[in-house]
Design a protein around this motif. Structure first.
Motif, PDB file in Angstrom:
ATOM      1  N   GLY A 133       0.847  -1.272  -0.759  1.00 18.37           N
ATOM      2  CA  GLY A 133       0.315  -0.013  -0.174  1.00 18.37           C
ATOM      3  C   GLY A 133       0.443   1.105  -0.220  1.00 18.37           C
ATOM      4  O   GLY A 133       2.183   1.291  -0.524  1.00 18.37           O
ATOM      5  N   VAL A 134       0.397   2.107   0.276  1.00 17.79           N
ATOM      6  CA  VAL A 134       0.713   3.997   0.754  1.00 17.79           C
ATOM      7  C   VAL A 134       0.477   4.187   1.424  1.00 17.79           C
ATOM      8  O   VAL A 134      -0.808   4.444   1.764  1.00 17.79           O
ATOM      9  CB  VAL A 134       0.726   4.339  -0.919  1.00 17.79           C
ATOM     10  CG1 VAL A 134       1.063   5.172  -0.339  1.00 17.79           C
ATOM     11  CG2 VAL A 134       1.136   3.654  -2.573  1.00 17.79           C
ATOM     12  N   ASP A 135       1.866   4.788   2.382  1.00 15.97           N
ATOM     13  CA  ASP A 135       1.282   4.980   3.714  1.00 15.97           C
ATOM     14  C   ASP A 135       0.968   6.367   3.646  1.00 15.97           C
ATOM     15  O   ASP A 135       0.615   7.363   2.633  1.00 15.97           O
ATOM     16  CB  ASP A 135       2.674   6.020   4.309  1.00 15.97           C
ATOM     17  CG  ASP A 135       3.702   6.538   3.701  1.00 15.97           C
ATOM     18  OD1 ASP A 135       3.178   7.717   4.424  1.00 15.97           O
ATOM     19  OD2 ASP A 135       4.264   6.030   3.228  1.00 15.97           O
ATOM     20  N   ALA A 136      -0.002   6.866   4.574  1.00 20.02           N
ATOM     21  CA  ALA A 136      -0.956   8.361   4.340  1.00 20.02           C
ATOM     22  C   ALA A 136      -0.257   9.442   3.667  1.00 20.02           C
ATOM     23  O   ALA A 136      -1.139  10.033   3.296  1.00 20.02           O
ATOM     24  CB  ALA A 136      -1.601   9.026   5.799  1.00 20.02           C
ATOM     25  N   VAL A 137       0.471   9.522   4.112  1.00 19.50           N
ATOM     26  CA  VAL A 137       1.491  10.931   3.778  1.00 19.50           C
ATOM     27  C   VAL A 137       0.899  10.976   1.956  1.00 19.50           C
ATOM     28  O   VAL A 137       1.453  12.835   2.008  1.00 19.50           O
ATOM     29  CB  VAL A 137       3.093  10.895   3.889  1.00 19.50           C
ATOM     30  CG1 VAL A 137       3.801  11.807   3.511  1.00 19.50           C
ATOM     31  CG2 VAL A 137       3.446  11.173   5.753  1.00 19.50           C
ATOM     32  N   TYR A 138       1.429  10.120   1.621  1.00 21.23           N
ATOM     33  CA  TYR A 138       2.122  10.278   0.158  1.00 21.23           C
ATOM     34  C   TYR A 138      -0.054   9.662  -0.606  1.00 21.23           C
ATOM     35  O   TYR A 138      -0.230  10.428  -1.405  1.00 21.23           O
ATOM     36  CB  TYR A 138       2.629   8.962  -0.889  1.00 21.23           C
ATOM     37  CG  TYR A 138       3.227   9.630  -0.087  1.00 21.23           C
ATOM     38  CD1 TYR A 138       4.314  10.630  -0.920  1.00 21.23           C
ATOM     39  CD2 TYR A 138       4.395   8.678   0.691  1.00 21.23           C
ATOM     40  CE1 TYR A 138       6.017  11.032  -0.208  1.00 21.23           C
ATOM     41  CE2 TYR A 138       5.972   9.333   1.146  1.00 21.23           C
ATOM     42  CZ  TYR A 138       6.594  10.193   0.651  1.00 21.23           C
ATOM     43  OH  TYR A 138       7.031  10.669   0.657  1.00 21.23           O
ATOM     44  N   ASN A 139      -0.996   8.729   0.583  1.00 24.53           N
ATOM     45  CA  ASN A 139      -1.787   8.863  -0.034  1.00 24.53           C
ATOM     46  C   ASN A 139      -2.948   9.566   0.128  1.00 24.53           C
ATOM     47  O   ASN A 139      -4.091   9.893  -0.829  1.00 24.53           O
ATOM     48  CB  ASN A 139      -2.343   7.737   0.465  1.00 24.53           C
ATOM     49  CG  ASN A 139      -3.308   7.418   0.217  1.00 24.53           C
ATOM     50  OD1 ASN A 139      -4.129   6.863  -1.096  1.00 24.53           O
ATOM     51  ND2 ASN A 139      -4.736   6.491   1.417  1.00 24.53           N
ATOM     52  N   ASP A 140      -2.566  10.601   1.273  1.00 27.66           N
ATOM     53  CA  ASP A 140      -3.788  11.894   0.962  1.00 27.66           C
ATOM     54  C   ASP A 140      -2.641  13.295   0.294  1.00 27.66           C
ATOM     55  O   ASP A 140      -3.942  14.162   0.057  1.00 27.66           O
ATOM     56  CB  ASP A 140      -4.219  12.440   2.608  1.00 27.66           C
ATOM     57  CG  ASP A 140      -4.541  11.750   3.435  1.00 27.66           C
ATOM     58  OD1 ASP A 140      -5.023  10.198   3.095  1.00 27.66           O
ATOM     59  OD2 ASP A 140      -4.332  11.164   4.336  1.00 27.66           O
ATOM     60  N   GLY A 187      -7.395  -0.236  -0.217  1.00 30.76           N
ATOM     61  CA  GLY A 187      -6.607   0.857  -0.466  1.00 30.76           C
ATOM     62  C   GLY A 187      -7.496   1.288   1.046  1.00 30.76           C
ATOM     63  O   GLY A 187      -7.395   1.129   1.664  1.00 30.76           O
ATOM     64  N   LEU A 188      -7.241   3.053   1.030  1.00 29.52           N
ATOM     65  CA  LEU A 188      -7.740   3.876   2.286  1.00 29.52           C
ATOM     66  C   LEU A 188      -6.662   3.381   3.056  1.00 29.52           C
ATOM     67  O   LEU A 188      -6.005   2.360   3.607  1.00 29.52           O
ATOM     68  CB  LEU A 188      -9.096   3.511   2.963  1.00 29.52           C
ATOM     69  CG  LEU A 188     -10.115   3.039   1.791  1.00 29.52           C
ATOM     70  CD1 LEU A 188     -11.783   2.818   2.437  1.00 29.52           C
ATOM     71  CD2 LEU A 188      -9.994   4.611   1.616  1.00 29.52           C
ATOM     72  N   ASN A 189      -6.214   4.727   4.200  1.00 32.65           N
ATOM     73  CA  ASN A 189      -5.265   3.741   4.631  1.00 32.65           C
ATOM     74  C   ASN A 189      -5.264   3.753   5.916  1.00 32.65           C
ATOM     75  O   ASN A 189      -4.449   2.442   6.842  1.00 32.65           O
ATOM     76  CB  ASN A 189      -5.151   6.177   6.023  1.00 32.65           C
ATOM     77  CG  ASN A 189      -4.872   7.328   4.337  1.00 32.65           C
ATOM     78  OD1 ASN A 189      -4.720   6.894   3.677  1.00 32.65           O
ATOM     79  ND2 ASN A 189      -5.303   7.995   5.309  1.00 32.65           N
ATOM     80  N   ALA A 190      -6.280   3.267   6.565  1.00 32.41           N
ATOM     81  CA  ALA A 190      -6.781   1.837   7.880  1.00 32.41           C
ATOM     82  C   ALA A 190      -6.585   0.556   7.303  1.00 32.41           C
ATOM     83  O   ALA A 190      -5.954  -0.594   8.170  1.00 32.41           O
ATOM     84  CB  ALA A 190      -8.187   2.051   7.992  1.00 32.41           C
ATOM     85  N   ASN A 191      -5.671   0.006   5.322  1.00 28.24           N
ATOM     86  CA  ASN A 191      -5.735  -1.075   5.880  1.00 28.24           C
ATOM     87  C   ASN A 191      -4.097  -0.897   4.769  1.00 28.24           C
ATOM     88  O   ASN A 191      -4.021  -1.912   4.569  1.00 28.24           O
ATOM     89  CB  ASN A 191      -6.821  -1.309   4.143  1.00 28.24           C
ATOM     90  CG  ASN A 191      -8.075  -1.436   4.815  1.00 28.24           C
ATOM     91  OD1 ASN A 191      -7.878  -1.927   5.427  1.00 28.24           O
ATOM     92  ND2 ASN A 191      -9.122  -0.911   3.565  1.00 28.24           N
ATOM     93  N   PHE A 192      -3.344   0.455   4.858  1.00 25.02           N
ATOM     94  CA  PHE A 192      -2.137   0.200   4.652  1.00 25.02           C
ATOM     95  C   PHE A 192      -1.095  -1.228   5.763  1.00 25.02           C
ATOM     96  O   PHE A 192      -1.678  -1.054   7.068  1.00 25.02           O
ATOM     97  CB  PHE A 192      -1.579   1.630   5.607  1.00 25.02           C
ATOM     98  CG  PHE A 192       0.310   1.812   4.703  1.00 25.02           C
ATOM     99  CD1 PHE A 192       0.555   1.262   3.855  1.00 25.02           C
ATOM    100  CD2 PHE A 192       0.831   1.465   5.858  1.00 25.02           C
ATOM    101  CE1 PHE A 192       1.808   1.675   3.734  1.00 25.02           C
ATOM    102  CE2 PHE A 192       2.226   2.301   5.720  1.00 25.02           C
ATOM    103  CZ  PHE A 192       2.622   1.925   3.972  1.00 25.02           C
TER     104      PHE A 192
END
Length: 260
Positions: A133-140, A187-192
């Motif tokens: 996945g993609v961590d929140a810093v880049y996902n957001d 996807g979504l941060n909770a599923n990183f």
């Protein structure tokens, strides 16, 4: 006598100083080399291939795309020291051509199972960690770039949230038993998720050789415990099922294949 003692102490201090400096220099100039990590997609004991029928839990499936983000790779050596490759995002995939941005751009068909890492210190490693996945810093915030992250690879989605975010993993195809299309995405941060794999045989990294760690990726395990007849499309609209798939990636999908 006092002068002699002072000279002796000075010489001893100088010797210790240069010895410490030498040790520090050795630490900072430790030999480094390159290494490869290979993710070999499988379905049980069979090699994964597109447009090929597989029986999983009594149901026949045929796939036309597998893609997922691997990032933040870390190796842990026999001294329990961690070597981290931060922001090291790699898109692993076996897919047909993907239309991007409403057909304005076509991402070509690709098969990619290996990525390389530069400047890995030589030594013996007993553990690998990486994220799916993609961590929140880049996902957001897709304006921030790291590794291979890009909006032009068909792994972003505007339908899950009010802003665009990354798709962490995607498995597409059809249930050939019922002729029903399936799409299993996370996807979504909770599923990183962070994956940690112990290496029973240490990964011995040396200079002047090709260093390769091989991992199995069991596609059947992505679907473990997932009822695709009831939920043929797994997305943000099915959060419980999506979380179960993310946990499968963390706990079941990856295993050691070879250490070379």
């Amino acid at each position: 006598m006092k002068t002699f003692k002072n000279i002796a102490l000075t010489l001893l201090s100088s010797t210790l100083f240069f010895a410490c400096s030498s040790d520090d220099d050795n630490n900072t100039t430790a030999a480094k080399t390159n290494a490869n990590v290979t993710f070999d997609a499988r379905v049980g004991n069979a090699d994964f291939a597109l447009d090929t029928p597989y029986t999983i839990n009594g149901t026949s499936y045929q796939f036309d795309g597998l893609r997922y983000w691997v990032g933040n790779v870390e190796f842990v050596n026999t001294k329990n020291e961690t070597v981290a490759f931060e922001d090291s995002y790699f898109l692993m995939e076996e897919t047909k051509a993907v239309a991007v941005q409403e057909g304005d751009f076509t991402y070509p068909a690709k098969k990619r199972e290996t990525f390389g890492l530069n400047n890995l210190p030589v030594g013996n490693y007993t553990k690998i960690r990486f994220t799916v996945g993609v961590d929140a810093v880049y996902n957001d915030n897709l304006s921030l770039q790291a590794g291979e992250l890009s909006q032009l690879n068909g792994m972003t989605n505007i339908s899950w949230m009010w802003h665009t975010s990354y798709i962490f993993s995607s498995l597409k195809g059809k249930n050939t038993t019922s002729n029903q299309a399936i799409k299993v995405e996370t996807g979504l941060n909770a599923n990183f998720r962070t994956v940690e794999i112990m290496l029973s045989t240490p990964f011995e990294v040396k200079t002047n050789q090709v260093n390769t760690l091989g991992l199995n990726v069991d596609v059947a395990k992505i679907l473990d415990g997932i009822d695709l007849a009831a939920t043929p499309t797994v997305s943000a609209s099915t959060p419980t099922v999506m979380t179960a798939v993310a946990n499968n990636f963390r706990d079941k999908v990856f295993s050691v294949k070879s250490v070379e």
